[in-house]
Design a protein around this motif. Structure first.
Motif, PDB file in Angstrom:
ATOM      1  N   PRO A  36       0.818  -1.212   0.000  1.00  0.00           N
ATOM      2  CA  PRO A  36       0.000   0.000   0.000  1.00  0.00           C
ATOM      3  C   PRO A  36       0.856   1.268   0.000  1.00  0.00           C
ATOM      4  O   PRO A  36       1.767   1.412   0.804  1.00  0.00           O
ATOM      5  CB  PRO A  36      -0.787  -0.113   1.327  1.00  0.00           C
ATOM      6  CG  PRO A  36       0.030  -0.999   2.194  1.00  0.00           C
ATOM      7  CD  PRO A  36       0.732  -1.950   1.271  1.00  0.00           C
ATOM      8  N   LEU A  37       0.576   2.160  -0.950  1.00  0.00           N
ATOM      9  CA  LEU A  37       1.245   3.459  -1.041  1.00  0.00           C
ATOM     10  C   LEU A  37       0.164   4.479  -1.369  1.00  0.00           C
ATOM     11  O   LEU A  37      -0.861   4.123  -1.933  1.00  0.00           O
ATOM     12  CB  LEU A  37       2.294   3.458  -2.160  1.00  0.00           C
ATOM     13  CG  LEU A  37       3.489   2.509  -2.023  1.00  0.00           C
ATOM     14  CD1 LEU A  37       4.241   2.428  -3.344  1.00  0.00           C
ATOM     15  CD2 LEU A  37       4.427   2.959  -0.921  1.00  0.00           C
ATOM     16  N   TRP A  38       0.389   5.733  -1.035  1.00  0.00           N
ATOM     17  CA  TRP A  38      -0.616   6.743  -1.374  1.00  0.00           C
ATOM     18  C   TRP A  38      -0.733   6.834  -2.889  1.00  0.00           C
ATOM     19  O   TRP A  38       0.233   7.197  -3.576  1.00  0.00           O
ATOM     20  CB  TRP A  38      -0.217   8.095  -0.792  1.00  0.00           C
ATOM     21  CG  TRP A  38      -0.265   8.122   0.698  1.00  0.00           C
ATOM     22  CD1 TRP A  38      -1.380   8.207   1.472  1.00  0.00           C
ATOM     23  CD2 TRP A  38       0.841   8.050   1.590  1.00  0.00           C
ATOM     24  NE1 TRP A  38      -1.025   8.185   2.808  1.00  0.00           N
ATOM     25  CE2 TRP A  38       0.329   8.095   2.910  1.00  0.00           C
ATOM     26  CE3 TRP A  38       2.230   7.956   1.416  1.00  0.00           C
ATOM     27  CZ2 TRP A  38       1.137   8.048   4.036  1.00  0.00           C
ATOM     28  CZ3 TRP A  38       3.034   7.910   2.533  1.00  0.00           C
ATOM     29  CH2 TRP A  38       2.497   7.949   3.822  1.00  0.00           C
ATOM     30  N   PRO A  39      -1.917   6.522  -3.423  1.00  0.00           N
ATOM     31  CA  PRO A  39      -2.052   6.364  -4.869  1.00  0.00           C
ATOM     32  C   PRO A  39      -1.839   7.661  -5.662  1.00  0.00           C
ATOM     33  O   PRO A  39      -1.345   7.625  -6.782  1.00  0.00           O
ATOM     34  CB  PRO A  39      -3.488   5.839  -5.053  1.00  0.00           C
ATOM     35  CG  PRO A  39      -4.198   6.137  -3.778  1.00  0.00           C
ATOM     36  CD  PRO A  39      -3.154   6.176  -2.711  1.00  0.00           C
ATOM     37  N   ARG A  40      -2.186   8.818  -5.066  1.00  0.00           N
ATOM     38  CA  ARG A  40      -2.143  10.056  -5.840  1.00  0.00           C
ATOM     39  C   ARG A  40      -0.772  10.721  -5.812  1.00  0.00           C
ATOM     40  O   ARG A  40      -0.538  11.689  -6.518  1.00  0.00           O
ATOM     41  CB  ARG A  40      -3.206  11.044  -5.317  1.00  0.00           C
ATOM     42  CG  ARG A  40      -4.641  10.556  -5.444  1.00  0.00           C
ATOM     43  CD  ARG A  40      -5.119  10.580  -6.887  1.00  0.00           C
ATOM     44  NE  ARG A  40      -5.044  11.920  -7.461  1.00  0.00           N
ATOM     45  CZ  ARG A  40      -4.820  12.177  -8.752  1.00  0.00           C
ATOM     46  NH1 ARG A  40      -4.623  11.178  -9.587  1.00  0.00           N
ATOM     47  NH2 ARG A  40      -4.785  13.409  -9.185  1.00  0.00           N
ATOM     48  N   LEU A  41       0.116  10.225  -4.974  1.00  0.00           N
ATOM     49  CA  LEU A  41       1.436  10.859  -4.878  1.00  0.00           C
ATOM     50  C   LEU A  41       2.336  10.425  -6.024  1.00  0.00           C
ATOM     51  O   LEU A  41       2.186   9.342  -6.581  1.00  0.00           O
ATOM     52  CB  LEU A  41       2.103  10.483  -3.551  1.00  0.00           C
ATOM     53  CG  LEU A  41       1.513  11.094  -2.286  1.00  0.00           C
ATOM     54  CD1 LEU A  41       2.359  10.685  -1.089  1.00  0.00           C
ATOM     55  CD2 LEU A  41       1.433  12.613  -2.391  1.00  0.00           C
ATOM     56  N   ARG A  42       3.283  11.300  -6.362  1.00  0.00           N
ATOM     57  CA  ARG A  42       4.287  10.922  -7.351  1.00  0.00           C
ATOM     58  C   ARG A  42       5.342  10.056  -6.666  1.00  0.00           C
ATOM     59  O   ARG A  42       5.569  10.172  -5.459  1.00  0.00           O
ATOM     60  CB  ARG A  42       4.971  12.169  -7.919  1.00  0.00           C
ATOM     61  CG  ARG A  42       4.034  13.038  -8.718  1.00  0.00           C
ATOM     62  CD  ARG A  42       4.780  14.251  -9.265  1.00  0.00           C
ATOM     63  NE  ARG A  42       3.836  15.304  -9.639  1.00  0.00           N
ATOM     64  CZ  ARG A  42       3.100  15.262 -10.752  1.00  0.00           C
ATOM     65  NH1 ARG A  42       3.204  14.249 -11.590  1.00  0.00           N
ATOM     66  NH2 ARG A  42       2.247  16.236 -11.022  1.00  0.00           N
ATOM     67  N   VAL A  43       5.995   9.210  -7.483  1.00  0.00           N
ATOM     68  CA  VAL A  43       7.005   8.299  -6.939  1.00  0.00           C
ATOM     69  C   VAL A  43       8.074   9.082  -6.174  1.00  0.00           C
ATOM     70  O   VAL A  43       8.465   8.708  -5.069  1.00  0.00           O
ATOM     71  CB  VAL A  43       7.641   7.464  -8.076  1.00  0.00           C
ATOM     72  CG1 VAL A  43       8.821   6.654  -7.552  1.00  0.00           C
ATOM     73  CG2 VAL A  43       6.599   6.534  -8.697  1.00  0.00           C
ATOM     74  N   GLU A  44       8.520  10.224  -6.734  1.00  0.00           N
ATOM     75  CA  GLU A  44       9.587  10.995  -6.071  1.00  0.00           C
ATOM     76  C   GLU A  44       9.111  11.563  -4.733  1.00  0.00           C
ATOM     77  O   GLU A  44       9.903  11.730  -3.804  1.00  0.00           O
ATOM     78  CB  GLU A  44      10.099  12.114  -6.980  1.00  0.00           C
ATOM     79  CG  GLU A  44       9.018  13.096  -7.389  1.00  0.00           C
ATOM     80  CD  GLU A  44       9.510  14.083  -8.450  1.00  0.00           C
ATOM     81  OE1 GLU A  44      10.630  13.892  -8.967  1.00  0.00           O
ATOM     82  OE2 GLU A  44       8.764  15.030  -8.764  1.00  0.00           O
TER      83      GLU A  44
END
Lengths: 289, 136
Positions: free
Chosen positions: A84-92
């Motif tokens: 799980p990662l915040w979906p709307r954030l950019r990878v950087e």
């Protein structure tokens, strides 16, 4: 040497009489790659969550490198199921958050790794593939250079190529940092090349734990005519029929089990794991004692 | 480079050992040749590095390879040039054994199966030093 992970009579009760895990006593030596195997609901995630300090034990203790998980958060890397990662954030941005939250975070290594894998750093998390997402989650963990990595079914939903990339990244960290890995998996067939230590959970209890080569030395598969029953004192773990023969996975003892038509061999990795996964099935238990 | 067959019943580290031994015996590699590095093997096969360390460690213990710190792992210069023929009694005792098996009425297939069974048993053996003398 201090164990990477040590649990002593560790248990977690969810409701009255409903235990996610009980009486779990294990020691994971530093630098080992440990497979955590068990059916759904056997306690794998409960164990991982307690080791990560996310869930308080109801009984017993758990230690990571000799201290409670809460005191070792910067030494533990945890990837929960489905990464799980915040979906709307950019990878950087995900990497930047990692840097801000972890004092020892190696942001340069993380970004280098992401670029090496060909993942666009400006892309949003929900726009990259599942395999890339798993790699980003793994990168966040690797950049901590942790002593213990906890991975909950890290390779579910990854295609063979992505699995391979994931594994080689994980192993590189084991080699560079001496990280111990505890990972859960359903895919028994691929574990043999991955793990050197095995923990089998059944109904919230540890039914097998140890070094894989040692376990293969201390078990035997005895094959005999259909209907053959072991009469010796060695404990039969499980038995099954196939090819007109009856096979039994047994703990090896001092006396070899020779008899008319009986053959003995070391268990394959799968026979060992499946034997313990099927241990104590009520119908079988009666037939074996 | 190595090939791994999982599910074969032979532990992965044993497979690595067997392949180095076989390559030496068949003259595919020679004293002084370098074995692939730990990193190369792990990357090529996606296998646990501990497995490779264990295999190389055991090969070193057997005297088949030598490790040079910071350089790599090499086939030992003292490895007999052609081990197939080297312990002279070995081939003869194997031939005697085969004749006994044939005299007992065993077919080639059965003899081969028996050898396989013996080898399967043998890989359980913790002491690698008994490995080569097992036939005699």
């Amino acid at each position: 040497m201090t164990s990477a992970l040590a649990a002593e009579s560790l248990g977690r009760r969810y409701r009255r009489d409903v235990w996610g895990l009980r009486e779990c006593t294990i020691q994971v030596p530093a630098g080992r790659v440990v497979a955590l195997v068990g059916p759904n609901g056997s306690g794998k995630t409960t164990l991982l969550n307690m080791a990560a300090g996310l869930l308080a034990p109801s009984t017993g203790t758990v230690q990571v490198v000799g201290a409670s998980p809460q005191k070792r958060l910067d030494r533990i890397g945890y990837v929960a199921q489905d990464a799980p990662l915040w979906p709307r954030l950019r990878v950087e941005d995900v990497i930047e958050i990692g840097r801000c939250l972890n004092p020892l975070f190696d942001a340069r290594m993380a970004l280098d790794r992401i670029r090496q894998l060909g993942i666009p750093t400006r892309a949003r998390v929900n726009s990259i593939s599942g395999g890339q997402r798993a790699q980003v989650a793994l990168t966040l963990v690797l950049a901590k250079h942790p002593d213990l990595m906890l991975l909950d079914e890290p390779m579910a939903n990854l295609d063979p190529l992505a699995r391979r990339e994931f594994l080689t990244s994980m192993f590189a960290s084991c080699m560079d940092t001496g990280t111990a890995v505890l990972f859960s998996s359903h895919v028994v067939a691929e574990l043999e090349r991955i793990c050197d230590y095995l923990i089998v959970l059944r109904r919230g209890r540890v039914s097998l734990a140890g070094d894989v080569d040692e376990l293969r030395r201390t078990h035997r598969v005895v094959t005999g005519p259909i209907g053959w029953r072991s009469s010796d004192s060695r404990r039969v773990i499980n038995e099954w029929s196939g090819g007109g023969r009856t096979n039994a996975l047994v703990r090896s003892g001092s006396s070899p089990s020779t008899g008319p038509g009986l053959e003995e061999a070391a268990p394959t990795f799968d026979e060992l794991v499946l034997g313990y996964l099927e241990e104590d099935e009520p119908a079988r238990q009666e037939a074996l004692t | 480079m190595f090939r791994i067959d999982t599910g074969s019943g032979v532990p992965v580290y044993r497979q690595l050992i067997q392949q180095v031994r076989r390559d030496v015996m068949l003259g595919r590699v020679h004293p002084g040749d370098q074995l692939p590095s730990l990193k190369e093997v792990v990357e090529a096969l996606a296998i646990n590095p501990n497995t490779v360390v264990k295999a190389y460690g055991e090969l070193e213990h057997e005297g088949l390879v030598v490790r040079r710190q910071g350089v790599g792992t090499f086939i030992s210069p003292t490895v007999p040039a052609l081990p197939l023929a080297s312990p002279p009694g070995l081939l003869n005792s194997l031939l005697r054994w085969i004749r006994r098996a044939e005299a007992a009425g065993m077919s080639t297939e059965q003899i081969r199966a028996l050898v396989d069974v013996a080898l399967d048993e043998d890989f359980e053996d913790e002491s690698p030093l008994t490995h080569d003398g097992g036939v005699a």
